[in-house]
Design an enzyme around this catalytic site. Structure first.
Site, mmCIF file in Angstrom:
data_model
loop_
_atom_site.group_PDB
_atom_site.id
_atom_site.type_symbol
_atom_site.label_atom_id
_atom_site.label_comp_id
_atom_site.label_asym_id
_atom_site.label_seq_id
_atom_site.Cartn_x
_atom_site.Cartn_y
_atom_site.Cartn_z
ATOM 1 N N HIS A 148 42.404 86.519 58.154
ATOM 2 C CA HIS A 148 41.505 85.725 57.317
ATOM 3 C C HIS A 148 42.298 84.972 56.259
ATOM 4 O O HIS A 148 43.267 85.495 55.701
ATOM 5 C CB HIS A 148 40.453 86.620 56.659
ATOM 6 N N GLU A 174 32.126 77.540 55.943
ATOM 7 C CA GLU A 174 31.665 78.642 55.092
ATOM 8 C C GLU A 174 32.137 78.466 53.651
ATOM 9 O O GLU A 174 31.351 78.635 52.708
ATOM 10 C CB GLU A 174 32.162 79.963 55.668
ATOM 11 N N ALA A 207 31.747 87.619 52.603
ATOM 12 C CA ALA A 207 30.851 86.734 53.355
ATOM 13 C C ALA A 207 30.256 85.742 52.367
ATOM 14 O O ALA A 207 29.270 86.032 51.683
ATOM 15 C CB ALA A 207 29.755 87.532 54.052
ATOM 16 N N VAL A 208 30.880 84.575 52.256
ATOM 17 C CA VAL A 208 30.521 83.642 51.192
ATOM 18 C C VAL A 208 29.083 83.144 51.311
ATOM 19 O O VAL A 208 28.492 82.706 50.326
ATOM 20 C CB VAL A 208 31.507 82.447 51.159
#
Length: 470
Positions: free
Chosen positions: A370, A390, A425-426
């Site tokens: 990531h 995202e 998890a934006v």
């Protein structure tokens, strides 16, 4: 590759509103099985007498012999029960679908004429009222074709629908291939649904074995008309309640001339029909009417289904769900996938199983794959398309110089302490809440943060799957 054929999800937690004509809250489908003259009998070339669904307790087949009592009970259905039911339905102006055994219809021309005169739908109930479970596939296919031929000859029109009842594992597939408007050899839903049968989309209208007068002849069952009425009323009331909440369903009621056609049993049915007709928003369709409505209001929609994909197609579609970790999708492909995995949540579960069961080193590899939030890769526009979207959605592509400096500093400190990037998890957050979580989580110990980062990775995967699957 393992694939599980049973569909355990159906419409899931949010079934469609049936949108019945006139805004009806419920569709009540009355089905009258006409089997008399098509049951097992040595006169019909069968090996033994009938033993199913009669008022004879513990009935057993009589090999090579006629069972006079059994025959006379079936004859009651044709001689008296049918006409009692015909008078009831026509007097109340309630249409009916007949499940007609082709050989039984051929032996009852006056009853067929009465069905047609009342404009009842006459669907096929097979060639003979016999078990199909051990029937070879080719023989069952032949009997389906012969049933259609004889039905068309006797009734004057091809049957619009099909229900075998005593079916085999092949029946639904074989009848779907035969080109009916609807088939009913399932009991798995309160709404019609589509299945794919080769190039055809086949409508299935589920049937019932509980709101069914067969319970007068099987255990546990009904012993008086009032019990039948009570059960039908309770089912009707509950489905009406759901319909009033915008989740209209259908209610099938299964009937047999020799059973419900008896005076003490039909009284319960009469009470139910009077009760149901006393309510607003009740539709009494034939099954062909349901089929026509469903085809117009809820036409079939074909889509790519993960459980049916070849491996290269599966990998192309889902290999990137976990960031730069295609091995997760590759392992998930080898699981026992089925219709339950053709939704976002279903496939998410399969992918997460592979992530959770991986070694710690493999999971660490997923975390380190990531990118930093608002880091150098983002500035260089080298993120994956998913990560770019995202981060932009949370406003991380439009930071002030001070905000960018803060993210850079926190990223550096976090990676130095934990050994992997800060993952969140934006889509669950705003820019402000992301910073708040960053400050809060950076102080966690590594094990706590490893677990939290893994949960966030799964959450990101869930969002990505929801973008492409229902």
């Amino acid at each position: 590759m393992q694939r599980y054929p049973r569909n355990m999800i159906g419409y899931g937690a949010n079934p469609p509103d049936a949108a019945w004509p006139g805004g009806a809250k419920i569709a009540v489908s009355l089905v009258l099985n006409y089997e008399e003259g098509g049951e097992n009998n040595i006169l019909h070339g069968d090996a033994a007498s009938e033993a199913f669904l009669s008022d004879i307790p513990g009935a057993a087949p009589w090999p090579g012999q006629r069972h006079w009592n059994m025959e006379s009970i079936y004859e009651y259905g044709a001689r008296a029960g049918f006409w009692r039911l015909h008078r009831l339905f026509t007097s109340m102006d309630i249409p009916v679908t007949i499940y007609g055994v082709a050989t039984a219809l051929a032996r009852s021309p006056e009853q067929v004429a009465a069905m047609k005169s009342a404009d009842w739908e006459i669907a096929s109930h097979g060639l003979k009222w016999v078990e199909h479970r051990d029937m070879p596939e080719e023989e069952e296919r032949r009997q389906i074709a012969e049933a259609v031929r004889l039905h068309t000859e006797v009734v004057g029109a091809r049957p619009t629908g099909w229900y075998t009842g005593r079916c085999s594992v092949n029946t639904v597939r074989l009848t779907a291939e035969a080109g009916f408007d609807w088939i009913s050899d399932t009991y798995d839903d309160d709404l019609p649904y589509w299945i794919e049968a080769g190039d055809r989309d086949q409508l299935v209208i589920p049937y019932t074995l509980e709101a069914n007068d067969m319970r007068f002849a099987t255990a546990p069952g009904y012993i008086e008309g009032e019990q039948f009425f009570t059960y039908l009323k309770d089912a009707f009331d509950e489905l009406c309640r759901e319909g009033a909440e915008g989740r209209a369903k259908m209610m099938s009621v299964g009937l047999h001339c020799r059973l419900i056609g008896r005076p003490g049993k039909i009284a319960g049915l009469r009470r139910f029909l009077e009760y149901a007709k006393g309510h607003e928003g009740v539709w009494f369709p034939r099954r062909i009417d349901i089929a026509r409505h469903w085809a117009e209001a809820h036409p079939p929609e074909r889509r790519a289904r993960p459980s049916r994909m070849a491996k290269d197609e599966f990998m192309k579609a889902y290999g990137g769900i976990f960031e730069h970790s295609a091995w997760i999708a590759e392992r998930a492909f080898d699981l026992e996938l089925g219709p339950a995995h053709d939704t976002a949540l279903g496939l998410h579960n399969a992918l997460c199983r592979m992530f959770r069961s991986a070694s710690e080193a493999e999971r660490l590899g997923v975390l380190t794959a990531h990118p930093d939030l608002a880091g150098k890769l983002a500035q260089a526009k080298r993120l994956t398309a998913e990560s770019t979207s995202e981060q932009a959605g949370a406003g991380l592509n439009a930071l002030t110089d001070d905000e960018r400096e803060t993210f850079t500093r926190l990223n550096t400190e976090y990676v130095a302490k934990h050994g992997f990037p800060f993952i969140i998890a934006v889509r669950d957050h705003t820019k402000a809440s992301i910073l708040e979580a960053f400050h809060r989580r950076i102080g966690n110990d590594r094990a706590t943060e490893f677990a939290e980062a893994s949960r966030q990775v799964e959450r990101i995967a869930e969002f990505r799957l929801k973008d492409i699957l229902p």
